[in-house]
Design a protein around this motif. Structure first.
Motif, PDB file in Angstrom:
ATOM      1  N   MET A   1       0.845  -1.196   0.000  1.00 60.99           N
ATOM      2  CA  MET A   1       0.000   0.000   0.000  1.00 60.99           C
ATOM      3  C   MET A   1       0.883   1.250   0.000  1.00 60.99           C
ATOM      4  SD  MET A   1      -3.021   1.195   2.647  1.00 60.99           S
ATOM      5  CE  MET A   1      -4.209   0.042   1.956  1.00 60.99           C
ATOM      6  N   LYS A   2       0.583   2.146  -0.929  1.00 59.54           N
ATOM      7  CA  LYS A   2       1.359   3.376  -1.068  1.00 59.54           C
ATOM      8  C   LYS A   2       0.782   4.442  -0.140  1.00 59.54           C
ATOM      9  CE  LYS A   2       3.175   6.425  -4.702  1.00 59.54           C
ATOM     10  NZ  LYS A   2       3.014   6.842  -6.116  1.00 59.54           N
ATOM     11  N   VAL A   3       1.579   4.882   0.841  1.00 63.08           N
ATOM     12  CA  VAL A   3       1.093   5.751   1.918  1.00 63.08           C
ATOM     13  C   VAL A   3       1.816   7.096   1.892  1.00 63.08           C
ATOM     14  CG1 VAL A   3       0.802   5.997   4.409  1.00 63.08           C
ATOM     15  CG2 VAL A   3       0.605   3.735   3.348  1.00 63.08           C
ATOM     16  N   LEU A   4       1.050   8.158   2.094  1.00 60.25           N
ATOM     17  CA  LEU A   4       1.621   9.504   2.173  1.00 60.25           C
ATOM     18  C   LEU A   4       1.263  10.148   3.499  1.00 60.25           C
ATOM     19  CD1 LEU A   4       3.103  11.851   0.628  1.00 60.25           C
ATOM     20  CD2 LEU A   4       0.806  12.719   0.098  1.00 60.25           C
ATOM     21  N   LEU A   5       2.268  10.682   4.191  1.00 61.85           N
ATOM     22  CA  LEU A   5       2.024  11.509   5.369  1.00 61.85           C
ATOM     23  C   LEU A   5       1.802  12.942   4.911  1.00 61.85           C
ATOM     24  CD1 LEU A   5       4.758  10.343   7.930  1.00 61.85           C
ATOM     25  CD2 LEU A   5       2.512   9.353   7.488  1.00 61.85           C
ATOM     26  N   ILE A   6       0.668  13.514   5.302  1.00 59.48           N
ATOM     27  CA  ILE A   6       0.383  14.925   5.016  1.00 59.48           C
ATOM     28  C   ILE A   6       0.706  15.713   6.273  1.00 59.48           C
ATOM     29  CG2 ILE A   6      -1.421  16.597   4.454  1.00 59.48           C
ATOM     30  CD1 ILE A   6      -2.873  14.333   2.976  1.00 59.48           C
ATOM     31  N   VAL A   7       1.637  16.656   6.155  1.00 56.58           N
ATOM     32  CA  VAL A   7       2.138  17.400   7.319  1.00 56.58           C
ATOM     33  C   VAL A   7       1.826  18.886   7.156  1.00 56.58           C
ATOM     34  CG1 VAL A   7       4.127  17.796   8.829  1.00 56.58           C
ATOM     35  CG2 VAL A   7       4.035  15.722   7.424  1.00 56.58           C
ATOM     36  N   PRO A   8       0.618  19.330   7.566  1.00 57.20           N
ATOM     37  CA  PRO A   8       0.323  20.768   7.499  1.00 57.20           C
ATOM     38  C   PRO A   8       1.201  21.521   8.498  1.00 57.20           C
ATOM     39  CG  PRO A   8      -1.679  19.441   7.781  1.00 57.20           C
ATOM     40  CD  PRO A   8      -0.512  18.561   8.084  1.00 57.20           C
ATOM     41  N   ALA A   9       1.774  22.632   8.057  1.00 58.77           N
ATOM     42  CA  ALA A   9       2.693  23.375   8.928  1.00 58.77           C
ATOM     43  C   ALA A   9       2.432  24.866   8.823  1.00 58.77           C
ATOM     44  CB  ALA A   9       4.145  23.070   8.548  1.00 58.77           C
ATOM     45  N   TYR A  10       2.160  25.487   9.944  1.00 55.41           N
ATOM     46  CA  TYR A  10       2.008  26.934  10.005  1.00 55.41           C
ATOM     47  C   TYR A  10       2.905  27.464  11.117  1.00 55.41           C
ATOM     48  CZ  TYR A  10       0.114  31.592  10.734  1.00 55.41           C
ATOM     49  OH  TYR A  10      -0.013  32.955  10.882  1.00 55.41           O
ATOM     50  N   ASN A  11       3.918  28.229  10.732  1.00 54.17           N
ATOM     51  CA  ASN A  11       4.885  28.809  11.683  1.00 54.17           C
ATOM     52  C   ASN A  11       5.479  27.748  12.608  1.00 54.17           C
ATOM     53  OD1 ASN A  11       4.401  31.285  10.534  1.00 54.17           O
ATOM     54  ND2 ASN A  11       3.229  32.122  12.250  1.00 54.17           N
ATOM     55  N   GLU A  12       6.048  26.723  11.981  1.00 54.01           N
ATOM     56  CA  GLU A  12       6.653  25.617  12.735  1.00 54.01           C
ATOM     57  C   GLU A  12       8.173  25.567  12.529  1.00 54.01           C
ATOM     58  OE1 GLU A  12       5.377  23.870  14.960  1.00 54.01           O
ATOM     59  OE2 GLU A  12       3.205  23.745  14.636  1.00 54.01           O
ATOM     60  N   GLU A  13       8.813  26.741  12.439  1.00 55.67           N
ATOM     61  CA  GLU A  13      10.249  26.752  12.213  1.00 55.67           C
ATOM     62  C   GLU A  13      11.032  26.060  13.337  1.00 55.67           C
ATOM     63  OE1 GLU A  13      11.498  30.815  11.963  1.00 55.67           O
ATOM     64  OE2 GLU A  13      11.214  31.214  14.096  1.00 55.67           O
ATOM     65  N   GLU A  14      10.488  26.042  14.545  1.00 52.74           N
ATOM     66  CA  GLU A  14      11.180  25.415  15.660  1.00 52.74           C
ATOM     67  C   GLU A  14      10.999  23.906  15.697  1.00 52.74           C
ATOM     68  OE1 GLU A  14      11.263  27.824  19.481  1.00 52.74           O
ATOM     69  OE2 GLU A  14       9.468  28.640  18.525  1.00 52.74           O
ATOM     70  N   ASN A  15      10.070  23.393  14.900  1.00 58.00           N
ATOM     71  CA  ASN A  15       9.759  21.964  14.956  1.00 58.00           C
ATOM     72  C   ASN A  15       9.966  21.210  13.653  1.00 58.00           C
ATOM     73  OD1 ASN A  15       8.763  21.791  17.718  1.00 58.00           O
ATOM     74  ND2 ASN A  15       7.019  23.000  17.030  1.00 58.00           N
ATOM     75  N   ILE A  16       9.955  21.896  12.521  1.00 56.05           N
ATOM     76  CA  ILE A  16       9.878  21.193  11.244  1.00 56.05           C
ATOM     77  C   ILE A  16      11.088  20.320  10.976  1.00 56.05           C
ATOM     78  CG2 ILE A  16      10.883  22.995   9.754  1.00 56.05           C
ATOM     79  CD1 ILE A  16       7.715  20.854   9.072  1.00 56.05           C
ATOM     80  N   LEU A  17      12.285  20.743  11.374  1.00 55.97           N
ATOM     81  CA  LEU A  17      13.469  19.904  11.179  1.00 55.97           C
ATOM     82  C   LEU A  17      13.383  18.643  12.033  1.00 55.97           C
ATOM     83  CD1 LEU A  17      16.353  22.567  11.102  1.00 55.97           C
ATOM     84  CD2 LEU A  17      15.271  21.406   9.168  1.00 55.97           C
ATOM     85  N   TYR A  99       3.549   4.488  14.913  1.00 58.61           N
ATOM     86  CA  TYR A  99       2.144   4.097  15.045  1.00 58.61           C
ATOM     87  C   TYR A  99       1.396   4.134  13.713  1.00 58.61           C
ATOM     88  CZ  TYR A  99       2.830   4.300  20.069  1.00 58.61           C
ATOM     89  OH  TYR A  99       3.286   4.074  21.347  1.00 58.61           O
ATOM     90  N   VAL A 100       2.038   4.681  12.682  1.00 61.76           N
ATOM     91  CA  VAL A 100       1.369   4.771  11.385  1.00 61.76           C
ATOM     92  C   VAL A 100       1.015   3.384  10.859  1.00 61.76           C
ATOM     93  CG1 VAL A 100       1.680   5.429   8.957  1.00 61.76           C
ATOM     94  CG2 VAL A 100       2.377   7.001  10.779  1.00 61.76           C
ATOM     95  N   LYS A 101       1.908   2.411  11.056  1.00 63.17           N
ATOM     96  CA  LYS A 101       1.645   1.064  10.549  1.00 63.17           C
ATOM     97  C   LYS A 101       0.399   0.457  11.193  1.00 63.17           C
ATOM     98  CE  LYS A 101       4.957  -1.132  13.735  1.00 63.17           C
ATOM     99  NZ  LYS A 101       6.197  -1.945  13.811  1.00 63.17           N
ATOM    100  N   THR A 102       0.104   0.834  12.447  1.00 61.20           N
ATOM    101  CA  THR A 102      -1.101   0.338  13.118  1.00 61.20           C
ATOM    102  C   THR A 102      -2.339   0.913  12.444  1.00 61.20           C
ATOM    103  OG1 THR A 102       0.143   0.281  15.193  1.00 61.20           O
ATOM    104  CG2 THR A 102      -2.251   0.098  15.350  1.00 61.20           C
ATOM    105  N   LEU A 103      -2.283   2.194  12.097  1.00 59.12           N
ATOM    106  CA  LEU A 103      -3.402   2.814  11.384  1.00 59.12           C
ATOM    107  C   LEU A 103      -3.587   2.183  10.012  1.00 59.12           C
ATOM    108  CD1 LEU A 103      -2.666   4.982  13.641  1.00 59.12           C
ATOM    109  CD2 LEU A 103      -3.481   6.703  12.023  1.00 59.12           C
TER     110      LEU A 103
END
Length: 230
Positions: A1-17, A99-103
């Motif tokens: 199964m081809k899976v994509l994580l969608i990561v919405p980000a708004y002002n996440e400069e401290e976390n995105i890396l 936990y993604v594999k469980t979903l």
């Protein structure tokens, strides 16, 4: 199964890396690699620059559309590029890719939507922070007959059927009222137990006043609006 994580980000400069490193570290150890796309939702900080400088896969929105806009952008991308499943994955570092594999397993077993829940096997604490979650769960139960223990969880997996529907229509946001709508439409919605960490940097969009407004908006939508959706 081809899976994509969608990561919405708004002002996440401290976390995105950190979030990107969490995903890549998981991929190095796992047999099933997870693709991901960061949706920069019109950030006013250095979120986009960090993504571009580090060559992260990113779609940048010219203005802030909010979580619903970022989510739908990701769903459109996932559908148009042939993914079988999309997983909503927060950019604040709270979600863990193991936990993604469980979903995904539940999607493979026939579920349409799988919610990564903190409260399947663990009791929800009765705190002011969780008051809104309790109330939303109660209203979903009253209006759909289904008990959703963690309706505000932002970690959810969507089957290809739901992916297509969310990509093609404009009124599907990643919110509890949409989950209730899908339940009423006969979609199979399940919850699986996951663990989440605390945000370590930056500030959540939902401060106290916004949390109150969010809860009221969800209650109004669940009680009145969902019955009239097409």
């Amino acid at each position: 199964m081809k899976v994509l994580l969608i990561v919405p980000a708004y002002n996440e400069e401290e976390n995105i890396l950190k979030v990107r490193n969490i995903i890549e570290n998981y991929n190095e150890k796992s047999e099933q690699k997870l693709d991901y796309i960061i949706i920069n939702d019109g950030s006013s900080d250095n979120t986009l620059k960090l993504c571009e400088d580090n060559h992260f896969p990113v779609i940048s929105l010219p203005v802030n559309l909010g979580l619903a806009g970022g989510f739908q952008t990701g769903m459109k991308y996932a559908y148009r590029t042939g993914y079988d499943c999309a997983v909503q994955f927060d950019a604040d570092g709270q979600h863990l890719p193991e936990y993604v594999k469980t979903l995904i397993k539940e999607i493979e077993n026939g579920s349409d939507i799988v919610i990564g829940s903190r409260f399947v096997t663990k009791k929800k604490p009765f705190t002011m922070r969780m008051l809104g979650s309790f109330m939303i769960s109660t209203v979903i139960k009253l209006t759909t007959g289904r008990k959703i223990k963690d309706p505000t969880s932002g970690m959810r997996a969507f089957s290809k059927t739901v992916l297509k529907e969310c990509a093609e229509k404009v009124n599907y946001g990643p919110e509890p009222d949409t989950m209730a709508y899908f339940i009423k439409q006969g979609k199979k919605v399940e919850e699986v137990q996951v663990e989440m960490t605390e945000r370590v940097a930056g500030e959540s969009y939902l401060n106290f006043s916004r949390s109150i407004m969010y809860m009221l908006r969800m209650m109004i939508s669940l009680i009145f609006i969902q019955s009239f959706r097409d």
